[in-house]
Write a protein that holds these residues in place. Structure first.
Motif, short mmCIF file in Angstrom:
data_model
loop_
_atom_site.label_atom_id
_atom_site.label_comp_id
_atom_site.label_asym_id
_atom_site.label_seq_id
_atom_site.Cartn_x
_atom_site.Cartn_y
_atom_site.Cartn_z
N LEU A 32 -11.64 -1.70 31.83
CA LEU A 32 -11.44 -3.12 31.60
C LEU A 32 -12.58 -3.62 30.72
O LEU A 32 -13.75 -3.37 31.04
N VAL A 33 -12.24 -4.27 29.61
CA VAL A 33 -13.24 -4.68 28.62
C VAL A 33 -13.17 -6.18 28.40
O VAL A 33 -12.09 -6.76 28.27
N GLU A 34 -14.35 -6.81 28.36
CA GLU A 34 -14.45 -8.20 27.91
C GLU A 34 -14.59 -8.17 26.39
O GLU A 34 -15.55 -7.58 25.86
N VAL A 35 -13.64 -8.77 25.69
CA VAL A 35 -13.65 -8.78 24.22
C VAL A 35 -14.54 -9.90 23.73
O VAL A 35 -14.37 -11.06 24.11
N LEU A 36 -15.49 -9.59 22.87
CA LEU A 36 -16.41 -10.58 22.31
C LEU A 36 -16.14 -10.85 20.84
O LEU A 36 -16.40 -11.94 20.35
N HIS A 37 -15.62 -9.84 20.12
CA HIS A 37 -15.32 -9.97 18.69
C HIS A 37 -14.05 -9.19 18.39
O HIS A 37 -13.76 -8.18 19.03
N ALA A 38 -13.30 -9.65 17.39
CA ALA A 38 -12.08 -8.96 16.98
C ALA A 38 -11.93 -9.12 15.47
O ALA A 38 -12.45 -10.07 14.88
N SER A 39 -11.22 -8.18 14.86
CA SER A 39 -11.05 -8.18 13.41
C SER A 39 -9.57 -8.31 13.06
O SER A 39 -8.73 -7.66 13.68
N LEU A 40 -9.28 -9.15 12.06
CA LEU A 40 -7.91 -9.39 11.62
C LEU A 40 -7.57 -8.48 10.45
O LEU A 40 -8.35 -8.33 9.52
N ALA A 64 -14.30 -5.43 19.77
CA ALA A 64 -15.51 -4.86 20.36
C ALA A 64 -15.95 -5.77 21.49
O ALA A 64 -15.72 -6.98 21.46
N GLY A 65 -16.57 -5.18 22.48
CA GLY A 65 -17.00 -5.98 23.63
C GLY A 65 -17.80 -5.14 24.60
O GLY A 65 -18.43 -4.15 24.22
N VAL A 66 -17.71 -5.51 25.88
CA VAL A 66 -18.52 -4.88 26.92
C VAL A 66 -17.60 -4.46 28.07
O VAL A 66 -16.71 -5.21 28.49
N VAL A 67 -17.81 -3.26 28.57
CA VAL A 67 -17.02 -2.76 29.70
C VAL A 67 -17.34 -3.57 30.95
O VAL A 67 -18.49 -3.67 31.37
N LEU A 68 -16.29 -4.15 31.54
CA LEU A 68 -16.44 -4.88 32.80
C LEU A 68 -16.24 -3.96 34.00
O LEU A 68 -16.89 -4.13 35.04
N ARG A 69 -15.28 -3.02 33.88
CA ARG A 69 -14.99 -2.11 34.98
C ARG A 69 -14.66 -0.75 34.41
O ARG A 69 -13.79 -0.61 33.56
N GLU A 70 -15.39 0.26 34.87
CA GLU A 70 -15.18 1.60 34.35
C GLU A 70 -13.91 2.22 34.94
O GLU A 70 -13.34 1.71 35.90
N GLU A 93 -9.12 -12.28 25.91
CA GLU A 93 -10.47 -12.34 26.48
C GLU A 93 -10.80 -11.09 27.28
O GLU A 93 -11.96 -10.66 27.33
N GLN A 94 -9.80 -10.49 27.91
CA GLN A 94 -9.98 -9.23 28.63
C GLN A 94 -8.81 -8.31 28.32
O GLN A 94 -7.66 -8.76 28.23
N VAL A 95 -9.11 -7.02 28.16
CA VAL A 95 -8.06 -6.03 27.91
C VAL A 95 -8.35 -4.77 28.72
O VAL A 95 -9.51 -4.44 28.97
N ALA A 96 -7.29 -4.09 29.12
CA ALA A 96 -7.41 -2.78 29.75
C ALA A 96 -6.92 -1.75 28.75
O ALA A 96 -5.80 -1.84 28.25
N GLY A 297 -13.87 -7.69 1.94
CA GLY A 297 -14.19 -6.91 3.12
C GLY A 297 -13.31 -7.32 4.28
O GLY A 297 -12.10 -7.39 4.18
N LYS A 298 -13.92 -7.64 5.43
CA LYS A 298 -13.19 -7.87 6.67
C LYS A 298 -13.32 -9.33 7.14
O LYS A 298 -14.28 -10.02 6.84
N ALA A 299 -12.31 -9.75 7.91
CA ALA A 299 -12.34 -11.05 8.59
C ALA A 299 -12.53 -10.79 10.08
O ALA A 299 -11.77 -10.02 10.68
N VAL A 300 -13.54 -11.41 10.67
CA VAL A 300 -13.91 -11.14 12.06
C VAL A 300 -13.91 -12.43 12.86
O VAL A 300 -14.46 -13.45 12.44
N PHE A 301 -13.27 -12.38 14.03
CA PHE A 301 -13.27 -13.50 14.97
C PHE A 301 -14.39 -13.33 15.98
O PHE A 301 -14.67 -12.22 16.45
N ASP A 302 -15.00 -14.46 16.34
CA ASP A 302 -15.90 -14.51 17.49
C ASP A 302 -15.14 -15.17 18.63
O ASP A 302 -14.65 -16.29 18.49
N LEU A 303 -15.03 -14.48 19.75
CA LEU A 303 -14.41 -15.10 20.92
C LEU A 303 -15.39 -15.97 21.67
O LEU A 303 -15.01 -16.76 22.52
N GLU A 304 -16.67 -15.83 21.36
CA GLU A 304 -17.69 -16.68 21.94
C GLU A 304 -17.72 -18.01 21.20
O GLU A 304 -17.54 -18.07 19.98
N THR A 305 -18.02 -19.09 21.90
CA THR A 305 -18.01 -20.42 21.28
C THR A 305 -19.14 -20.61 20.29
O THR A 305 -19.06 -21.48 19.43
#
Length: 315
Positions: A32-40, A64-70, A93-96, A297-305
């Protein structure tokens, strides 16, 4: 429980909207991952209209993000690990995701930069590998100012090839010589000598001309079709000395190649160039810029405010 996601919604002008989906539950072999950034990507925009992603389902391939649950079976990274993902439906916001869909992001590489790597980086890496790029080969990259193109230029040059980067306008060639291109051309009229490998991102007449330029025994990898125009081959264009045109698609289960991409980026051998970055609340603006080829290049979203907004070329 629910999590916020950017979902396919045919009732909206862009075919996209924010919605709530069930909070994902990781199965065996998933994290389970908390998504912090994503690319379109162009592929995401195509998924909106093609029906490949059904209405109500989340869009997105790169994040890209941080593992919430291994993973319950003990495979994959531990909770708290920074990771990059290549999987379906990651604009949430969260993906498995399967362990095979991610790689650990090394120290020294930002998560926003890591999010810019998967779809474009994998297409560049794998298409060049399939084409047999090698020292001394002449490699033509069309649509070289985009995400796939810029990575392909760097990777081909790193492999010792002579790289010809084709762009749509002079300004879009900025930075490509520094990335390793031996030549930067507008269109293909100035390319006179045969090439051994083509990474073709534009489609339409570009694809036809690139095929004409391909030397006997050469390989053209059809990676994208950003022009949206048909390719009309003249009679007998495909009759003659053997050469290949290969259709390309990014396959999932890319953990090994993702690990290679983030390693190269952390070492500085591969540079994620982010031409647009902003909050995912501004997805419509990013999509419009990508369709209009206003993103270098690339377009990147920030899921953080706290994410920055708008175009950028320096930072």
């Amino acid at each position: 429980m629910a999590t916020r996601a950017l979902i396919v919604d045919p009732s909206t002008p862009d075919g996209l909207a924010f919605g709530q989906i069930a909070t994902p539950v990781a199965g065996p072999g998933q994290v389970l991952v908390e998504v912090l950034h994503a690319s379109l990507n162009y592929a995401d925009l195509n998924d909106v209209t093609s029906g490949r992603v059904p209405a109500g389902a989340p869009l997105g391939l790169d994040a890209a993000g941080v593992v919430l649950r291994e993973a319950a079976d003990g495979t994959g990274p531990a909770a708290g690990t920074r990771v990059v993902l290549f999987a379906q439906g990651v604009f949430a916001e969260q993906v498995a995701v399967e362990v095979s869909a991610l790689a650990t992001v090394p120290d020294g590489l930002g998560l926003a930069e890591a999010a810019a790597l998967p779809t474009a980086g994998l297409a560049a890496l794998r298409s060049l590998r399939a084409a047999g790029v090698a020292p001394g080969k002449r490699v033509l990259v069309t649509g070289a100012s985009g995400g796939v193109g810029r990575y392909a230029v760097r990777l081909a040059a790193r492999a010792g090839a002579y790289v010809i980067a084709s762009v749509g306008a002079p300004a879009r060639g900025d930075g490509l010589v520094e990335a390793g291109a031996g030549e930067v051309v507008v269109g293909l009229d100035d390319v006179k000598e045969p090439v051994d490998v083509v990474v073709e991102n534009v489609g339409g007449p570009h694809l036809v001309r690139a095929w004409e330029l391909l030397a006997p025994g050469g390989s053209l990898q059809s990676v994208g079709w950003t022009s949206g125009r048909p390719a009309v081959f003249p009679p007998y264009a495909t009759v003659g000395p053997p050469k290949t045109l290969t259709s390309y698609v990014n396959e999932f289960g890319a953990a090994g190649d993702l690990a290679e991409l983030v390693r190269l980026a952390a070492e500085g051998a591969l540079v994620p160039e982010i031409g647009w970055r902003g909050s995912w609340e501004r997805f419509a603006e990013a999509a419009d810029a990508l369709r209009g080829r206003r993103v270098r290049g690339k377009a990147v979203f920030d899921l953080e405010t706290r994410g920055r907004g708008g175009y950028r070329t320096e930072d």
